[in-house]
Design an enzyme around this catalytic site. Structure first.
Site, PDB file in Angstrom:
ATOM      1  CE  LYS A  24      33.323  39.849  35.153  1.00 25.34           C
ATOM      2  NZ  LYS A  24      32.714  38.741  35.864  1.00 25.34           N
ATOM      3  CG  HIS A  50      33.922  42.834  39.427  1.00 25.07           C
ATOM      4  ND1 HIS A  50      32.831  42.386  38.704  1.00 25.07           N
ATOM      5  CD2 HIS A  50      34.450  43.855  38.708  1.00 25.07           C
ATOM      6  CE1 HIS A  50      32.707  43.127  37.611  1.00 25.07           C
ATOM      7  NE2 HIS A  50      33.667  44.025  37.590  1.00 25.07           N
ATOM      8  CB  SER A  91      31.216  44.748  40.583  1.00 25.97           C
ATOM      9  OG  SER A  91      31.145  43.726  41.555  1.00 25.97           O
ATOM     10  N   GLY A  93      28.570  42.128  42.773  1.00 34.83           N
ATOM     11  CA  GLY A  93      28.866  42.030  44.200  1.00 34.83           C
ATOM     12  C   GLY A  93      29.205  43.353  44.865  1.00 34.83           C
TER      13      GLY A  93
END
Length: 122
Positions: A24, A50, A91, A93
């Site tokens: 990531k 992340h 991601s 989030g």
């Protein structure tokens, strides 16, 4: 003062990623207080989320008086034996980083690599 802050900002590496593998990454805007910012790429295999990458980056830079904002994330596939990096995904989030920006940063650090990106994939 502002000069020291600008110096601290200039010392922040634009790219820090693992030497190989799939992992990531986050695109982070780093600013000196009240000053201009620069975008940096951080990608590591140890990060399960992340947010782990962003939090560690923000903590390290806060010690130098710098402020961070996460612009998004994705994944990197780094194949050093083929001199290739592929940027993709997003991601949950933070949303999808601007992979075109990430690609430009990676090209500057790895000028002899073939670096590609795609918006699809997770």
């Amino acid at each position: 003062g502002a000069g020291a802050m600008a110096a601290a900002l200039s010392r922040v590496p634009e790219v820090e990623i693992d030497g190989g593998g799939v992992f990531k990454y986050v695109l982070v805007r780093v600013r000196a207080a009240g000053g201009p910012g620069k975008d940096v790429v951080r990608g590591h295999g140890w990060a399960e989320y992340h947010a782990d990458l962003f939090e560690r980056t923000a903590e390290e830079l806060a010690q130098q008086g710098l402020v961070c904002e996460c612009l998004g994330g994705g994944r990197l596939s780094h194949r050093p034996e083929e001199r290739k990096i592929h940027v993709y995904g997003y991601s949950v989030g933070f949303g999808r980083a601007d992979h075109a920006v990430t690609t430009e940063k990676l090209k500057a650090k790895y000028p002899d690599y073939e670096i590609t990106w795609a918006d699809e994939g997770y």
